[in-house]
Write an enzyme that holds these catalytic residues in place. Sequence first.
Site, PDB file in Angstrom:
ATOM      1  N   HIS A 267      -6.159  16.484  21.543  1.00  0.00           N
ATOM      2  CA  HIS A 267      -4.759  16.781  21.266  1.00  0.00           C
ATOM      3  C   HIS A 267      -4.645  17.940  20.284  1.00  0.00           C
ATOM      4  CE1 HIS A 267      -0.584  16.359  21.016  1.00  0.00           C
ATOM      5  NE2 HIS A 267      -0.447  15.102  20.686  1.00  0.00           N
ATOM      6  N   HIS A 306      -3.431  25.294  30.342  1.00  0.00           N
ATOM      7  CA  HIS A 306      -2.615  24.213  29.795  1.00  0.00           C
ATOM      8  C   HIS A 306      -2.233  23.282  30.925  1.00  0.00           C
ATOM      9  CE1 HIS A 306       0.719  22.220  27.693  1.00  0.00           C
ATOM     10  NE2 HIS A 306       0.161  22.649  26.581  1.00  0.00           N
ATOM     11  N   ASP A 362      -2.868  27.525  21.008  1.00  0.00           N
ATOM     12  CA  ASP A 362      -4.028  27.466  20.120  1.00  0.00           C
ATOM     13  C   ASP A 362      -4.847  28.748  20.087  1.00  0.00           C
ATOM     14  OD1 ASP A 362      -3.717  24.838  19.157  1.00  0.00           O
ATOM     15  OD2 ASP A 362      -4.323  24.083  21.111  1.00  0.00           O
TER      16      ASP A 362
HETATM   17  C1  LIG Z   1      -5.926  22.640  28.656  1.00  0.00           C
HETATM   18  C2  LIG Z   1      -6.784  22.171  29.825  1.00  0.00           C
HETATM   19  C3  LIG Z   1      -7.522  20.886  29.388  1.00  0.00           C
HETATM   20  C4  LIG Z   1      -5.887  21.895  31.033  1.00  0.00           C
HETATM   21  O1  LIG Z   1      -6.659  21.369  32.008  1.00  0.00           O
HETATM   22  P1  LIG Z   1      -6.134  20.951  33.451  1.00  0.00           P
HETATM   23  O2  LIG Z   1      -4.689  21.098  33.580  1.00  0.00           O
HETATM   24  O3  LIG Z   1      -6.690  19.589  33.700  1.00  0.00           O
HETATM   25  O4  LIG Z   1      -6.777  22.044  34.386  1.00  0.00           O
HETATM   26  P2  LIG Z   1      -8.129  21.912  35.139  1.00  0.00           P
HETATM   27  O5  LIG Z   1      -9.229  21.487  34.211  1.00  0.00           O
HETATM   28  O6  LIG Z   1      -7.891  21.103  36.372  1.00  0.00           O
HETATM   29  O7  LIG Z   1      -8.403  23.437  35.558  1.00  0.00           O
HETATM   30  C5  LIG Z   1      -7.997  24.051  36.773  1.00  0.00           C
HETATM   31  C6  LIG Z   1      -9.014  25.160  37.093  1.00  0.00           C
HETATM   32  O8  LIG Z   1      -9.009  26.145  36.038  1.00  0.00           O
HETATM   33  C7  LIG Z   1     -10.273  26.192  35.384  1.00  0.00           C
HETATM   34  N1  LIG Z   1     -10.003  26.250  33.945  1.00  0.00           N
HETATM   35  C8  LIG Z   1      -9.016  25.578  33.268  1.00  0.00           C
HETATM   36  N2  LIG Z   1      -9.027  25.946  31.970  1.00  0.00           N
HETATM   37  C9  LIG Z   1     -10.024  26.842  31.843  1.00  0.00           C
HETATM   38  C10 LIG Z   1     -10.511  27.575  30.743  1.00  0.00           C
HETATM   39  N3  LIG Z   1      -9.968  27.439  29.533  1.00  0.00           N
HETATM   40  N4  LIG Z   1     -11.548  28.422  30.953  1.00  0.00           N
HETATM   41  C11 LIG Z   1     -12.089  28.555  32.171  1.00  0.00           C
HETATM   42  N5  LIG Z   1     -11.675  27.895  33.254  1.00  0.00           N
HETATM   43  C12 LIG Z   1     -10.645  27.041  33.089  1.00  0.00           C
HETATM   44  C13 LIG Z   1     -10.961  24.894  35.766  1.00  0.00           C
HETATM   45  O9  LIG Z   1     -12.379  25.053  35.732  1.00  0.00           O
HETATM   46  C14 LIG Z   1     -10.440  24.687  37.158  1.00  0.00           C
HETATM   47  O10 LIG Z   1     -11.126  25.568  38.018  1.00  0.00           O
HETATM   48  P3  LIG Z   1     -11.565  25.095  39.524  1.00  0.00           P
HETATM   49  O11 LIG Z   1     -10.265  24.864  40.226  1.00  0.00           O
HETATM   50  O12 LIG Z   1     -12.365  26.218  40.030  1.00  0.00           O
HETATM   51  O13 LIG Z   1     -12.340  23.842  39.317  1.00  0.00           O
HETATM   52  C15 LIG Z   1      -7.812  23.272  30.198  1.00  0.00           C
HETATM   53  O14 LIG Z   1      -7.137  24.439  30.630  1.00  0.00           O
HETATM   54  C16 LIG Z   1      -8.768  23.600  29.069  1.00  0.00           C
HETATM   55  O15 LIG Z   1      -9.791  22.911  28.888  1.00  0.00           O
HETATM   56  N6  LIG Z   1      -8.472  24.660  28.252  1.00  0.00           N
HETATM   57  C17 LIG Z   1      -9.290  25.009  27.130  1.00  0.00           C
HETATM   58  C18 LIG Z   1      -9.012  24.103  25.957  1.00  0.00           C
HETATM   59  C19 LIG Z   1      -7.677  24.371  25.299  1.00  0.00           C
HETATM   60  O16 LIG Z   1      -7.344  25.502  24.999  1.00  0.00           O
HETATM   61  N7  LIG Z   1      -6.904  23.293  25.038  1.00  0.00           N
HETATM   62  C20 LIG Z   1      -5.645  23.381  24.337  1.00  0.00           C
HETATM   63  C21 LIG Z   1      -4.499  23.067  25.203  1.00  0.00           C
HETATM   64  S1  LIG Z   1      -2.986  23.281  24.275  1.00  0.00           S
END
Ligand SMILES: CC(C)(COP(=O)(O)OP(=O)(O)OC[C@H]1O[C@@H](n2cnc3c(N)ncnc32)[C@H](O)[C@@H]1OP(=O)(O)O)[C@@H](O)C(=O)NCCC(=O)NCCS
Length: 429
Positions: A267, A306, A362
């Site tokens: 979070h 996100h 972030d």
């Molecule tokens: C925020 C987050 C958890 C959202 O995840 P989500 O909605 O579940 O999205 P997914 O994990 O299903 O990602 C969809 C696709 O984008 C890719 N992807 C998502 N975020 C990515 C990132 N930061 N860097 C590289 N690839 C990313 C995934 O590998 C996936 O690719 P694929 O379809 O080839 O498998 C994710 O984007 C992430 O881990 N970001 C980095 C951490 C972060 O900044 N968190 C703060 C959020 S406020």
Amino acid sequence: MTDSLTVRDNRTGQEYDVPILDGTIKAADIGKIKAGDDIPGLAVYDPGFVNTASCRSAVTYIDGEQGILEYRGYPIEQLAEKSNFLEVAYLLIHGSLPTKAEYESWVHEITYHTFVHENVKSFMEGFRYDAHPMGMLMASVGALSTFYPDARNISDADNRHMQIVRMIAKMPTLGAWSFRHAQGKPFVYPDNELGYTANFLSMLFKMSEHKFEADERLVKALDILFILHADHEQNCSTNAVRSVGSSQVDPYSAVAAGVAALYGPLHGGANEAVLRMLRRIGSKENIPAFIQGVKDGNERLMGFGHRVYKNYDPRAKIIKKACDDVFEVTGVNPLLEIAQELEKIALEDEYFVSRKLYPNVDFYSGLIYEAFQFPPEMFTVLFAIGRTPGWLAQWLELVQDKEQKIARPKQIYTGDRRLDFVPASERWA
Ligand SMILES: CC(C)(COP(=O)(O)OP(=O)(O)OC[C@H]1O[C@@H](n2cnc3c(N)ncnc32)[C@H](O)[C@@H]1OP(=O)(O)O)[C@@H](O)C(=O)NCCC(=O)NCCS
């Protein structure tokens, strides 16, 4: 077009009309679908509530596809530019902007409740020397419920207002003291001549000087960061506040649950991960190799992507602008250059574009916090102070919502049944 769903239960051949209201169907209507009298009605399985609306809310609107965030209908960009944190807090809590008199009275109330009981100070001193400030904040917010037992009377509007004022007012005091404790520095009492955010900075950084006056540009930047974090509809910590609050416990205990949820790395911890990543990259020349590693699936570009925003997070744009003001005072964080170049390359790269991965809140916030000299453990404490009015606005909505019930989800039971218990004396014989 009829706003309903016709569902055919292939187990029985029976058809059901399920009304659609506000783009949702009622789980209770699905519960009416039964394969037999003794069989429980159909339920919905949704771990993490990914596609379940838990409430009606008029606090915050988000459109992730378009990158829109509004508090009570006002765009976040306008609030960040033209308002201040206490006015935004008023807006979130009351639902509309204050008149001049209402604003002045609100600021006065918050300012004069910043002090905490001296016993709070003594128990905060009792934490271990290296206690995580977020753990201290969580415990001390919860403990406030014992100082204000009247807070249990949540059906009284004046009483609710009193606790809301106290909590918004005291959060910076508790947050600053959690910070000072880890540094072995004496706690600084609030200075009620200062504004909300300037007073917070004074409680954090004042030493022997008679009065601590932070640079106005820093005060403004931190105030904007508080505004940006003030609410984000039904996220994990807000859901925790609502879930715990649904038992009709006092608001201090409910907000302590919100702080606990925010403590978790999924979070509130991504900005720290961004800093670690930028440090690891080290210089602009290493960016292409890093991006390749991300595309090969070896790592993630932290601060990008996100769950809700499939566009530029509107908060990230505002923070990027605030960076300039802060660095004008503190000197540029060398990691900023790497971050900006990383963003530029990623926004043009097909991998990120096709997956709709944009900078989130972030990506730049850690850089600003670091410029303030905050250690990473403090980042989430700052988030919690900003989020407090949002938690309370949502709590207030919850306790006045006639449709709300105590939170109690269903489960799909996967364990054993009807085993015969053999006493230990026989099992171990
Ligand atoms: C925020 C987050 C958890 C959202 O995840 P989500 O909605 O579940 O999205 P997914 O994990 O299903 O990602 C969809 C696709 O984008 C890719 N992807 C998502 N975020 C990515 C990132 N930061 N860097 C590289 N690839 C990313 C995934 O590998 C996936 O690719 P694929 O379809 O080839 O498998 C994710 O984007 C992430 O881990 N970001 C980095 C951490 C972060 O900044 N968190 C703060 C959020 S406020």
